[in-house]
Design an enzyme around this catalytic site. Sequence first.
Site, short mmCIF file in Angstrom:
data_model
loop_
_atom_site.label_atom_id
_atom_site.label_comp_id
_atom_site.label_asym_id
_atom_site.label_seq_id
_atom_site.Cartn_x
_atom_site.Cartn_y
_atom_site.Cartn_z
N ASP A 79 -12.50 -34.86 96.62
CA ASP A 79 -11.39 -35.08 95.70
C ASP A 79 -11.53 -36.53 95.22
O ASP A 79 -12.26 -37.33 95.83
CB ASP A 79 -10.07 -34.87 96.44
CG ASP A 79 -8.87 -35.31 95.62
OD1 ASP A 79 -8.76 -34.88 94.46
OD2 ASP A 79 -8.07 -36.11 96.14
N ASP A 103 -8.68 -38.85 93.25
CA ASP A 103 -7.53 -39.73 93.38
C ASP A 103 -7.05 -39.81 94.83
O ASP A 103 -6.83 -38.78 95.49
CB ASP A 103 -6.39 -39.24 92.49
CG ASP A 103 -6.71 -39.37 91.01
OD1 ASP A 103 -5.77 -39.48 90.21
OD2 ASP A 103 -7.91 -39.37 90.66
N GLU A 153 -3.98 -43.28 92.03
CA GLU A 153 -3.75 -42.06 91.28
C GLU A 153 -3.87 -42.44 89.80
O GLU A 153 -3.07 -43.21 89.27
CB GLU A 153 -2.36 -41.49 91.57
CG GLU A 153 -2.17 -40.97 92.98
CD GLU A 153 -2.87 -39.64 93.22
OE1 GLU A 153 -3.05 -38.88 92.25
OE2 GLU A 153 -3.24 -39.37 94.38
N ARG A 163 3.64 -34.43 83.74
CA ARG A 163 3.27 -35.84 83.84
C ARG A 163 2.49 -36.32 82.62
O ARG A 163 2.68 -37.45 82.16
CB ARG A 163 2.45 -36.07 85.12
CG ARG A 163 3.28 -35.98 86.40
CD ARG A 163 2.43 -36.09 87.63
NE ARG A 163 1.59 -34.90 87.81
CZ ARG A 163 0.53 -34.85 88.63
NH1 ARG A 163 0.17 -35.92 89.30
NH2 ARG A 163 -0.15 -33.74 88.76
N SER A 172 -11.70 -33.00 90.50
CA SER A 172 -10.47 -33.77 90.46
C SER A 172 -9.41 -33.12 89.61
O SER A 172 -9.69 -32.55 88.56
CB SER A 172 -10.77 -35.18 89.91
OG SER A 172 -9.58 -35.92 89.72
N GLY A 173 -8.17 -33.26 90.08
CA GLY A 173 -7.03 -32.89 89.26
C GLY A 173 -6.67 -33.98 88.28
O GLY A 173 -5.70 -33.87 87.53
N LYS A 193 -10.46 -25.76 92.04
CA LYS A 193 -11.22 -26.65 92.90
C LYS A 193 -12.10 -25.86 93.87
O LYS A 193 -13.28 -26.17 94.08
CB LYS A 193 -10.28 -27.58 93.69
CG LYS A 193 -9.78 -28.77 92.90
CD LYS A 193 -9.14 -29.79 93.84
CE LYS A 193 -8.91 -31.11 93.14
NZ LYS A 193 -8.50 -32.18 94.05
N ASN A 244 -3.30 -29.84 96.61
CA ASN A 244 -4.22 -29.31 95.61
C ASN A 244 -5.62 -29.10 96.16
O ASN A 244 -6.45 -28.45 95.53
CB ASN A 244 -4.28 -30.28 94.41
CG ASN A 244 -4.78 -29.61 93.14
OD1 ASN A 244 -4.50 -28.44 92.91
ND2 ASN A 244 -5.52 -30.35 92.34
#
Length: 442
Positions: A218, A220, A227, A263, A306-307, A351, A377
């Site tokens: 991952d 962040d 983040e 967001r 990554s998200g 993911k 996540n």
Amino acid sequence: MVCVDTSDAAQQTPQTSTPTNKRDNAHLTVTLAEGLAPAVVTVTGPDRPGVTADFFRALADHDTQLLDVEQAVFRGNLNLAAYIGYRPTDGLILRESLDSVLGGTGMNVTVDVSEEVQQARSRSTHAVVVLGDPVTAEHISAIGRVLADHGANIDGIRGIADYPVTGLELKITVANPAPGGSSELREALAEIAHGSGVDIAIQRAGLANKTKRLICFDVDSTLIQQEVIELLAAHAGREAEVAAVTERAMRGELDFAESLHERVKALAGLDASVIDEVSRAVQLTPGARTTIRTLKRLGYRTGAVSGGFVQVLEPLARELGLDFYRANTLEIVDGKLTGRVIGQVIDREVKAESLKEFAWSNGITLNQTVAVGDGANDIAMLSVAGLGIAFNAKPALREVADATVNHPFLDEVLFMLGISREEIDTADLADGTYRRVPLEHR
């Protein structure tokens, strides 16, 4: 000085013992040459050049057979042991020879001819890695008690790290090594880790633990310290608002895709140049470069999913030399962020599918993969990986992870894979990349 085992069994004359020319059990088959009896010869004392050579010269003078040998030097002290076959009629002469050769060097020599020496060396079923700052005797005592309570034996201990944390690896034999047989032990060790401040990981020993070939991080709060979406939101003056939504999503309280769209809306109207500013502001997690560099030396395929956003991840991936990466794409129109993402949202299921795809495209099976993450996540990705490591993670992820890291150093991932600090530093010294950053908290 020569110290001979004075136990009752050791006092038997070799002629009255019953040597077994072929020893076969669940662990090992050892074959002694005809007419030879078994013994264990152990040498301990200050290490110095020539001691090992003298030891084997004394054994060679009596035509001894070597069945097993182990030598270790710890802080200048030598421990050398040999499992040998010797002619029973030469027993006293062999002891005198060892005394003559090594007695003047300050070494202690013990010769054990008891029945126990015929037991085969145990093959450890699991490896337990203990990481902490500090690791204390009380930690190891508590772990030892738990292992004993679950019928597990400690076969050996070695130090694997002195920076940025202390690391010890315990090779153990679990009484019931069948799949699932160590589940209660794992839970008990997890309780110690949770209450003591040390990180503890337990894995199967043997080849299965050495065949990992792909690792996926991952980004962040895992590969990097921040983040990204919060850094972007700071430019819009809405960092606190976005951070609150991020926190809820990472705890698993909000659907990730829904929270992402919410967001990203806060970024609408920002000039696209803020992406470059944020990219320059991103800080790698301590140990990230060392971890990626070491894994690549070992032939791992390395990547990130990554998200966050590909516009920030892409230059980072190039800098680190990652083999693959995937993230969301921020929509940009006329040089401005629109407050939307385009394409597929990288949520927890994507993911996991990304890890599967990366593995499949490289001809790697899932049990040869490692996944590292910090939030809800990442649950699916860690669940499908051969080894899932929760890095300073939220409770929802720790519950499904195989191992947890609660110190802010990504190097711990290497230690959990059985890679020692000495091996890392030796490779770094060879190619000029060695450095140790002073740790402020010490």
